[in-house]
Motif scaffolding. Structure first.
Motif, short mmCIF file in Angstrom:
data_model
loop_
_atom_site.label_atom_id
_atom_site.label_comp_id
_atom_site.label_asym_id
_atom_site.label_seq_id
_atom_site.Cartn_x
_atom_site.Cartn_y
_atom_site.Cartn_z
N ARG A 443 45.76 38.07 -11.33
CA ARG A 443 44.80 37.21 -10.64
C ARG A 443 44.87 35.78 -11.18
O ARG A 443 44.80 34.82 -10.41
N THR A 444 45.03 35.64 -12.48
CA THR A 444 45.12 34.31 -13.08
C THR A 444 46.34 33.56 -12.56
O THR A 444 46.27 32.37 -12.24
N LEU A 445 47.47 34.26 -12.45
CA LEU A 445 48.68 33.62 -11.95
C LEU A 445 48.53 33.24 -10.48
O LEU A 445 49.02 32.19 -10.04
N PHE A 446 47.85 34.07 -9.70
CA PHE A 446 47.57 33.75 -8.30
C PHE A 446 46.75 32.46 -8.22
O PHE A 446 47.05 31.56 -7.42
N THR A 488 57.94 40.24 -16.80
CA THR A 488 58.79 39.26 -16.12
C THR A 488 58.00 38.02 -15.76
O THR A 488 58.47 36.88 -15.93
N TYR A 489 56.79 38.20 -15.26
CA TYR A 489 55.96 37.05 -14.89
C TYR A 489 55.66 36.19 -16.11
O TYR A 489 55.64 34.96 -16.04
N LYS A 490 55.40 36.85 -17.24
CA LYS A 490 55.12 36.12 -18.47
C LYS A 490 56.33 35.30 -18.90
O LYS A 490 56.21 34.12 -19.27
N ALA A 491 57.50 35.90 -18.88
CA ALA A 491 58.71 35.18 -19.26
C ALA A 491 58.95 33.98 -18.36
O ALA A 491 59.31 32.89 -18.82
N GLU A 492 58.73 34.17 -17.08
CA GLU A 492 58.90 33.07 -16.12
C GLU A 492 57.91 31.94 -16.41
O GLU A 492 58.27 30.75 -16.44
#
Length: 862
Positions: A443-446, A488-492
């Protein structure tokens, strides 16, 4: 919420099981409510006060609308829409507690509940029926209910096709009978005879029907679990399907009388087709409750108008069938606007009065049930949805190449909020904070991509803080119903966040470990002098960003590769296999790789080890060093191109390394044929042994073992082959349901993460290791897992390769033969011994400074 599930046939909905509630009203009244006799009702009213007022008004409401409630409330098992005014009727004992169930926080806050207990039959039999289509299957549900099953689920071929496309449960799907629509009918009893008797009766009865299904009866609990796993994956299988449009809830849990379900599904399919929508059907068919997700367009004006029109028509359809807009999840604002169609305006006024009795100022969750928001008023996307564009390193092939679409995967189920069992989410299991869940991070990334309320995008510290405690364990990719891949999202994110910024010191000390270990391996005694000697090791920890409580792993006297290339080649002319020399087993635990060589050569393989200094780059992902990670993968594909083209298998010992080849490699290079080949011909040792089982004669090892699976192993490769090999060895083993060990690569070494690392390990793994008998083997393939065990207990864990090697040498007289790594570690290279013994502090400082300069120059060139 007035929810229920598979066994509502046996146990009913939530309201059927509530005996008493302790509640708190918005204006501060705290009281207990439940079933109320006429005498008690009059006494409460006579006592006056706020409580008396509430009960007096509830009585008046009942008397005013009672007949209308009896007339308009659907008499079906799954009527969840609206307020439970029927529970206030005299025939239901004026049960205020049950009237408040399903009010969706619009009336009171529930503090405590007293529930009834339902006997759960200890023995189950599961009958799976395959029909020509799901509509025909549903036509026979009324006949099946006569045999009193405790669960009756169904789904169509669309669901099973999605499961196959996503590669979910390939072995489980093979168990199903032929058909295009399936029913899962579960029977229970105290004995197997009891549970199967009714099942056989039903099977005999169905054989006399016009449409005879293909039938399979499962009595084995293990097989039943596999079958149920397919049904339980329905949400994940329908939410995000590669190559298909995004699907959404909105009409996901309507319910009708069970005897009309077949025709309702036929008409609903016609309605979907008329709108050119696609959806798979599944649900609790024994109670007429349907689940589905629809490929609505919710970010264009035309698409939203079409969505609204469909929900309106679907509401008309279910009402014509005497059903409920919601049969499980509640109305919320997805359906509340349309419940007047179901109950009529007079009962909607009764609902309004009911809410006002409890919440006169309308402060509790407004905009739901009555005076509701419009169904298209507060959409997650809407016409304003405009995620910030940006080029990413990962290509997200399963999400249309879009990081924004990837962040939409989360559908809010909250399976990541489990406090025990499974892989995800270890940080939540320890902290119990929503921000530490996969859901919270998604949700935070959204919100970051939307710029609301997170406004600094890729450089926002709030997002960095939310992702900081992510272990990058990939547990969510394996456990989450929709395979959210937060690692993966964290690495990106980190790759963008640190652009133009210095990373933390651990990013250089541990993220760049591949470059540090190469010069260090030339003089391990010197390096160990600094990292293992009291006082000096403390300085080394400070300089490297290590937690003071941690031990810096010691370098082996000789690397695995140096050992390997000093020996004569074996099995020349035999089938070739590349043993991947990962950084950790090469430089710190070469005995593991030596054991693997022995195992592979005993099976007749000619083992090859790359001479070039190539690395999968796993530590780089933890710090967002994706440019460097891509460079290293390209280097691997260039160096091994001929071997990859020739189809030579690559066998790895470190699960996180093989996970790179199976996962990150294809996400970074989705269209590269060499990448696809390398991914498909990379194996863990156990996978390779199972694939070529005819070549491996595994000797027996009559020992007990406690097994901890590496997170990437369990999430990406699964543990099936590992367990099969252990079983063939004859081990009496237990695989711990331990989640992450807590070390998680560099995570647990970092001083700011030490405490949470230990708490994660202490959940299951570390206590189990301490409690194990000394003769019990501790098996863990991951380097970080073995380090966590060694640094926090008095035990050392073994790799599967070492376990097989032990079995091969069981009964040997020579300890050096039985445990060749012992002889190996006692025979360091003479040059290394000279360096170690002759080193002085000044020389060491110069050497370390030289290493640092060398690494820095190499990094700058990359």
């Amino acid at each position: 919420n007035n929810s229920c599930g598979v066994h509502a046939l046996m146990a009913g909905k939530t309201d059927d099981n509530i005996e008493e509630l302790e509640i708190l009203t918005y204006d501060g009244l705290r009281m207990r409510v439940g079933k109320t006799s006429d005498q008690e009702l009059e006494r409460i009213i006579a006592e006056g006060g706020r409580r008396g007022e509430i009960y007096a008004r509830l009585k008046a409401l009942r008397d005013k609308y009672g007949d209308l409630v009896r007339e308009r409330f659907p008499k079906i098992p799954r009527r969840v829409s609206g307020y439970n005014l029927d529970q206030l009727l005299p025939e239901n004992g004026f049960n205020v507690a049950r009237a408040l169930v399903g009010t969706e926080s619009t009336c009171v806050t529930v503090l405590e509940a007293i529930t009834r207990l339902v006997n759960s039959p200890p023995v189950r039999s599961l009958l799976v029926l395959g029909y020509s289509d799901i509509y025909t299957a549903c036509d026979y549900i009324p006949d099946m209910l006569k045999f009193k099953p405790i669960g009756l689920e169904g789904f169509d071929d669309g669901l099973l096709n999605n499961i196959r496309r996503k590669g979910l449960h390939p072995n489980e799907v093979k168990l199903f009978p032929d058909g295009r629509g399936w029913l899962l009918v579960e029977f229970g009893g105290n004995t197997k005879e009891e549970s199967t008797t009714e099942a056989h009766k039903m099977m005999d009865a169905l054989k006399g029907k016009h449409d005879v299904p293909d039938m399979k009866l499962f009595d084995d609990p293990a097989q039943q679990k596999l079958i149920w796993a397919v049904r339980e994956s329905a949400l994940g299988a329908t939410a995000v399907v590669p190559g298909e449009k995004q699907t959404w809830p909105g009409w996901e849990d309507s319910a009708v009388p069970p005897d009309t379900l077949g025709n309702y599904l036929r008409d609903l399919r016609k309605l979907l087709d008329s709108y050119e929508y696609g959806a798979s059907f599944y649900g609790h068919f024994g109670q007429g409750c349907l689940h589905m997700r629809v490929d609505f367009d919710l970010d264009t004006e035309a698409g939203i108008h079409k969505f609204r029109s469909f929900i309106n028509d679907a509401a008309d359809l279910v009402v014509r069938y005497g059903g409920s807009l919601s049969g499980e999840h509640g109305d919320g604002q997805s359906r509340a606007e349309f419940i007047p169609k179901m109950f009529g305006n007079e009962l909607i006024e009764a609902f309004r009065e009911f809410k006002s009795i409890w919440d006169p100022d309308w402060k509790m969750n407004p905009g739901k049930m009555v005076n509701a928001y419009a169904v298209d008023e507060n959409l997650r996307l809407g016409t304003d949805y405009n995620p910030q564009p940006g080029k990413t390193h990962f290509k997200f092939p399963d999400d249309e190449g879009s990081f924004a679409r990837a962040t939409l995967r989360c559908v809010g189920v909250g399976k990541c909020r489990r406090t025990e069992g499974g892989l995800m989410c270890p940080s939540f299991m320890v902290t119990r904070e929503e921000s530490a869940t996969t859901r919270g991070r998604a949700r935070t990334l959204f919100e970051m991509l939307q710029g609301n309320p997170i406004g600094k995008g890729w450089h926002d510290d709030h997002v960095k803080e939310t992702l900081d405690l992510c272990f990058a364990c990939k547990g969510c990719k394996g456990d989450c119903p929709v395979n959210v891949d937060m690692a993966t999202y964290k690495a990106e994110f980190l790759s963008h966040y640190f652009k133009g910024r210095l990373r933390p010191i651990t990013g250089y000390s541990m993220g760049l470990i591949h470059w540090w270990v190469r010069p260090a391996s030339l003089m391990p005694g010197v390096v160990n002098f600094f990292t293992q000697t009291p006082l000096l090791r403390d300085v080394a920890k400070v300089l490297g960003g290590f937690a003071p409580q941690r031990k810096i792993p010691a370098f082996a006297p000789q690397t695995f590769k140096r050992w390997f290339y000093r020996r004569e080649p074996r099995n020349v002319g035999g089938p070739r296999v590349i043993l991947w020399p990962d950084t950790f087993n090469d430089h710190f635990h070469p005995e593991t790789a030596i054991a693997a060589v022995e195992v592979l050569e005993a099976a007749g393989y000619h083992v090859e080890v790359p001479r070039s200094a190539i690395c999968c780059g796993r530590p780089l992902y933890d710090y967002g060093m994706l440019d460097l990670a891509q460079h290293m993968l390209k280097q691997i594909m260039t160096t091994l191109k001929q071997e990859i083209t020739d189809g030579i298998p690559v066998v790895g010992l470190e699960p996180s390394c093989i996970a790179v080849f199976r996962d990150e490699l294809l996400n970074l290079f989705p269209h590269d044929e060499t990448a696809k080949r390398l991914s498909s011909q990379s194996y863990l040792l156990s996978e390779f042994i199972e694939k070529h089982a005819d070549r491996f004669q595994l000797p027996p090892l009559k020992r007990k073992a406690v097994v901890h699976g590496h997170c990437h192993h369990k999430s990406i490769m699964k543990m099936n082959d590992e367990q099969s090999v252990l079983a063939k060895l004859g081990l009496d083993y237990t695989v711990l349901d331990s989640g992450c060990c807590g070390m998680a690569g560099a995570f647990g070494f970092e001083k700011e993460h030490y405490d949470i690392s230990i708490k994660a390990g202490e959940r299951v793994l570390l206590p189990a290791v301490r409690e194990a008998d000394k003769d019990t083997l501790i098996i863990a393939n991951g380097f970080s897992c073995r380090e966590q065990i060694e640094q926090t207990t008095d035990r050392k864990a073994m790799h599967l390769a070492q376990v097989i090697q032990m079995a091969m040498h069981e009964g040997a007289n020579s300890s050096e033969r039985a445990y060749p790594e012992k002889a190996y570690t006692q025979s360091p290279d003479p040059v290394q011994a000279k360096l170690r013994n002759g080193a002085v502090a000044v020389t060491c400082l110069l050497v370390v400074g030289g290493i640092g300069a060398w690494v820095w120059q190499r990094v700058r060139r990359m």
